[in-house]
Motif scaffolding. Structure first.
Motif, PDB file in Angstrom:
ATOM      1  N   ASP A   1      -0.515   3.590  -2.339  1.00  0.00           N
ATOM      2  CA  ASP A   1      -1.899   3.568  -2.561  1.00  0.00           C
ATOM      3  C   ASP A   1      -2.598   5.006  -3.441  1.00  0.00           C
ATOM      4  O   ASP A   1      -1.807   6.220  -3.178  1.00  0.00           O
ATOM      5  CB  ASP A   1      -2.418   3.162  -1.158  1.00  0.00           C
ATOM      6  CG  ASP A   1      -3.885   3.594  -1.119  1.00  0.00           C
ATOM      7  OD1 ASP A   1      -4.412   2.102  -1.075  1.00  0.00           O
ATOM      8  OD2 ASP A   1      -4.890   4.099  -0.681  1.00  0.00           O
TER       9      ASP A   1
ATOM     10  N   GLN B   1      -2.225  10.579  -3.434  1.00  0.00           N
ATOM     11  CA  GLN B   1      -3.048  11.952  -3.299  1.00  0.00           C
ATOM     12  C   GLN B   1      -2.851  13.326  -2.101  1.00  0.00           C
ATOM     13  O   GLN B   1      -2.404  14.328  -2.327  1.00  0.00           O
ATOM     14  CB  GLN B   1      -4.515  12.233  -2.923  1.00  0.00           C
ATOM     15  CG  GLN B   1      -5.444  13.445  -3.261  1.00  0.00           C
ATOM     16  CD  GLN B   1      -6.533  12.396  -3.070  1.00  0.00           C
ATOM     17  OE1 GLN B   1      -7.369  11.819  -1.985  1.00  0.00           O
ATOM     18  NE2 GLN B   1      -7.882  13.482  -3.113  1.00  0.00           N
ATOM     19  N   GLN B   2      -2.570  12.658  -1.131  1.00  0.00           N
ATOM     20  CA  GLN B   2      -1.978  13.663   0.146  1.00  0.00           C
ATOM     21  C   GLN B   2      -0.425  13.566  -0.166  1.00  0.00           C
ATOM     22  O   GLN B   2      -0.107  14.819   0.466  1.00  0.00           O
ATOM     23  CB  GLN B   2      -1.730  12.745   0.855  1.00  0.00           C
ATOM     24  CG  GLN B   2      -3.327  12.347   1.833  1.00  0.00           C
ATOM     25  CD  GLN B   2      -4.404  13.789   2.031  1.00  0.00           C
ATOM     26  OE1 GLN B   2      -3.930  14.113   2.399  1.00  0.00           O
ATOM     27  NE2 GLN B   2      -5.639  13.244   1.311  1.00  0.00           N
TER      28      GLN B   2
ATOM     29  N   GLU C   1      -5.318  12.239   7.060  1.00  0.00           N
ATOM     30  CA  GLU C   1      -6.272  11.090   6.340  1.00  0.00           C
ATOM     31  C   GLU C   1      -5.406   9.856   5.502  1.00  0.00           C
ATOM     32  O   GLU C   1      -6.354   8.851   5.755  1.00  0.00           O
ATOM     33  CB  GLU C   1      -5.574  12.248   5.289  1.00  0.00           C
ATOM     34  CG  GLU C   1      -6.609  13.697   4.994  1.00  0.00           C
ATOM     35  CD  GLU C   1      -8.083  13.377   5.292  1.00  0.00           C
ATOM     36  OE1 GLU C   1      -8.692  12.535   5.018  1.00  0.00           O
ATOM     37  OE2 GLU C   1      -8.654  14.095   5.764  1.00  0.00           O
ATOM     38  N   ILE C   2      -4.262   9.885   5.909  1.00  0.00           N
ATOM     39  CA  ILE C   2      -3.603   8.415   5.561  1.00  0.00           C
ATOM     40  C   ILE C   2      -4.098   7.270   6.328  1.00  0.00           C
ATOM     41  O   ILE C   2      -4.098   6.098   6.091  1.00  0.00           O
ATOM     42  CB  ILE C   2      -2.095   8.298   5.273  1.00  0.00           C
ATOM     43  CG1 ILE C   2      -1.869   9.379   4.118  1.00  0.00           C
ATOM     44  CG2 ILE C   2      -1.423   6.636   5.490  1.00  0.00           C
ATOM     45  CD1 ILE C   2      -0.227   9.605   3.374  1.00  0.00           C
TER      46      ILE C   2
ATOM     47  N   ALA D   1      -7.446   6.582   6.166  1.00  0.00           N
ATOM     48  CA  ALA D   1      -8.162   6.006   4.688  1.00  0.00           C
ATOM     49  C   ALA D   1      -7.226   3.988   5.183  1.00  0.00           C
ATOM     50  O   ALA D   1      -7.645   3.224   4.476  1.00  0.00           O
ATOM     51  CB  ALA D   1      -7.090   6.117   3.266  1.00  0.00           C
ATOM     52  N   LYS D   2      -5.729   3.994   5.705  1.00  0.00           N
ATOM     53  CA  LYS D   2      -5.539   2.813   6.114  1.00  0.00           C
ATOM     54  C   LYS D   2      -6.257   2.298   7.307  1.00  0.00           C
ATOM     55  O   LYS D   2      -6.737   0.408   7.063  1.00  0.00           O
ATOM     56  CB  LYS D   2      -4.141   2.348   6.722  1.00  0.00           C
ATOM     57  CG  LYS D   2      -3.344   1.405   7.889  1.00  0.00           C
ATOM     58  CD  LYS D   2      -2.345   2.993   8.526  1.00  0.00           C
ATOM     59  CE  LYS D   2      -2.127   1.188   9.626  1.00  0.00           C
ATOM     60  NZ  LYS D   2      -0.642   1.609  10.313  1.00  0.00           N
TER      61      LYS D   2
ATOM     62  N   ALA E   1      -4.029   6.774  -2.018  1.00  0.00           N
ATOM     63  CA  ALA E   1      -4.569   7.917  -0.837  1.00  0.00           C
ATOM     64  C   ALA E   1      -3.657   8.432  -0.117  1.00  0.00           C
ATOM     65  O   ALA E   1      -3.440   9.866  -0.410  1.00  0.00           O
ATOM     66  CB  ALA E   1      -5.261   6.923   0.318  1.00  0.00           C
TER      67      ALA E   1
ATOM     68  N   TRP F   1      -6.002  -2.388   5.191  1.00  0.00           N
ATOM     69  CA  TRP F   1      -4.584  -3.021   4.955  1.00  0.00           C
ATOM     70  C   TRP F   1      -3.435  -3.693   5.653  1.00  0.00           C
ATOM     71  O   TRP F   1      -2.827  -4.039   5.015  1.00  0.00           O
ATOM     72  CB  TRP F   1      -3.527  -1.466   4.979  1.00  0.00           C
ATOM     73  CG  TRP F   1      -4.251  -0.531   4.095  1.00  0.00           C
ATOM     74  CD1 TRP F   1      -6.063  -0.685   3.477  1.00  0.00           C
ATOM     75  CD2 TRP F   1      -3.667   0.952   3.979  1.00  0.00           C
ATOM     76  NE1 TRP F   1      -6.030   0.695   2.438  1.00  0.00           N
ATOM     77  CE2 TRP F   1      -4.873   1.741   3.256  1.00  0.00           C
ATOM     78  CE3 TRP F   1      -2.771   1.809   4.655  1.00  0.00           C
ATOM     79  CZ2 TRP F   1      -4.509   3.198   2.604  1.00  0.00           C
ATOM     80  CZ3 TRP F   1      -2.559   2.698   3.614  1.00  0.00           C
ATOM     81  CH2 TRP F   1      -3.361   3.834   2.753  1.00  0.00           C
TER      82      TRP F   1
ATOM     83  N   HIS G   1       0.303  -1.509  -0.235  1.00  0.00           N
ATOM     84  CA  HIS G   1      -0.135  -0.221  -0.169  1.00  0.00           C
ATOM     85  C   HIS G   1       1.042   1.076  -0.127  1.00  0.00           C
ATOM     86  O   HIS G   1       0.222   2.291  -0.308  1.00  0.00           O
ATOM     87  CB  HIS G   1      -1.177   0.159   0.978  1.00  0.00           C
ATOM     88  CG  HIS G   1      -2.187  -0.956   1.243  1.00  0.00           C
ATOM     89  ND1 HIS G   1      -3.243  -0.442   0.262  1.00  0.00           N
ATOM     90  CD2 HIS G   1      -2.085  -2.442   1.785  1.00  0.00           C
ATOM     91  CE1 HIS G   1      -3.985  -1.425   0.396  1.00  0.00           C
ATOM     92  NE2 HIS G   1      -3.455  -2.910   1.538  1.00  0.00           N
TER      93      HIS G   1
END
Length: 387
Positions: free
Chosen positions: A69, A74-75, A128-129, A132-133, A71, A138, A66
């Motif tokens: 990934d 993007q971050q 944010e990560i 998402a995790k 996310a 993950w 990941h």
């Protein structure tokens, strides 16, 4: 002495012109130093995502599968945009206020604003990560392990004592030069300079006053030398369970390189302290003195960062993947930057975001090291800014 009497005998208008010229030079110096620091902070903030391990993007432990990934990608883009836009706005705002008020203290403020902005952008990406995790699970179904290098106890890396020699030689040389010059030093020594480069605080010559910077220099050399020793002998490598052998070899090389880099930086700091002491001992007053003292140290900091950044990632030595992954240890990292683990006996651990190491704030010895730093700062304030 004749030059000083001549300066006092100048007409008031001539002295005013000189003071204005000195003030202009001091402002130029402040602009140059502050601009260099701001650029350094901004560039470092922008490149750190590229030199940090891909399995800890913005301080979040993620499996190798990941690391790229959407996310995370993007971050990373959002982080760079925020840092760049905010950095330009912060620097422009401080420069505009300086232009209106003429207060040079506003220029260093831009560096502090950039540091705060940097952490704010980092924290948003970290949050944010992590979200998402957690939402994507993950780590579900993965075999998590902790890998250690047992050879660090039986065959520890050697401390590069030879690299400590320049700092020790410069420190001893500063003491010797100070002792030689002490009888001929002015009866009154400048202990602080104002924004315009002229002394605004003086003190009668004494051992404490004349050697104030020497005491700080000795303390700085001992403190940073001790940190270099802790990096080699008291830090815990973050070994990748998927590639344990190559990761362990890389960490040994990186620890030695980091210690050498830090000791080289200590030598440059000591050289700058020697220059500052000479200016005080000889009664030299010039608005360009900060450039002579600060820029070499700043250049050494840049070199140290570049050297560590170029070697900050584990090199691929084509070792077979064991199928294991790092343990999900985010709970020990507060805000993604501060490591607090009372069960970990290591004093220092690799940084999650950036280069080098950070303290384990759950280790009681970390409090002792922080106390030493506080004592050194107190010594600077007591000897340099009072009297």
């Amino acid at each position: 002495m004749a030059c000083r009497r001549g300066a006092r005998d100048l007409p008031v208008g001539s002295r005013f012109v000189r003071l204005r010229a000195a003030g202009g030079h001091a402002m130029i110096v402040a602009v140059i130093v502050s601009a260099a620091l701001s650029v350094l902070v901004l560039v470092l903030a922008l490149v750190l995502p590229a030199i940090t391990s891909p399995t800890v993007p913005f301080g979040v432990r993620v499996p190798a599968g990941h690391a790229h990934d959407p996310a995370v990608t993007q971050q990373t883009r959002l982080y760079r945009r925020r840092v760049l836009a905010g950095g330009i706005a912060a620097a422009g705002g401080c420069v505009a206020l300086f232009g209106v008020t003429g207060e040079t203290v506003l220029l260093p403020v831009s560096v502090l604003v950039l540091l705060g902005l940097w952490y704010g952008c980092f924290f948003l990406a970290n949050h944010e990560i992590r979200a998402a995790k957690a939402a994507g699970g993950w780590y579900e179904g993965l075999r998590q392990r902790i890998t250690v290098d047992t050879g660090l106890r039986t065959d520890p890396p050697r401390f590069p004592w030879l690299w400590l020699t320049p700092a020790l030689v410069i420190t001893v040389a500063t003491v010797v030069v100070g002792v030689i010059l002490y009888p001929s030093m002015p009866a009154v020594l400048p202990v602080h300079h104002g924004a315009h480069g002229s002394p605004d605080r003086q003190a009668a010559k004494s051992v404490g006053t004349a050697f104030s910077l020497v005491f700080v220099q000795i303390g700085m050399t001992a403190l940073l030398g001790g940190i270099a020793t802790a990096i080699v002998h008291r830090s815990r490598p973050d070994i990748d369970p998927a590639h344990p052998r190559s990761s362990a070899r890389w960490h040994r090389r990186y620890m030695a390189l980091a210690a050498k880099t830090l000791l080289g930086l200590v030598a440059m700091i000591d050289l700058g302290m020697l220059g500052s002491s000479l200016l005080m001992w000889t009664g030299t007053v010039t608005s360009w003195a900060p450039l002579v003292v600060v820029l070499p140290i700043l250049a050494a900091v840049v070199v140290a960062i570049v050297v560590l950044a170029r070697n900050n990632r584990v090199r691929d030595e084509e070792e077979p993947d064991t199928g294991l992954t790092h343990r999900d240890d985010d709970k020990y990292w507060r805000g993604g930057l501060f490591y607090v683990n009372r069960d970990d006996h290591a004093l220092m651990v690799p940084r999650r975001f950036g280069v080098g190491w950070t303290l384990n704030f759950g280790n009681p010895r970390a409090a002792m090291l922080l106390a030493a730093v506080a004592a050194l700062i107190g010594l600077v304030i007591t000897l340099r800014f009072t009297g």
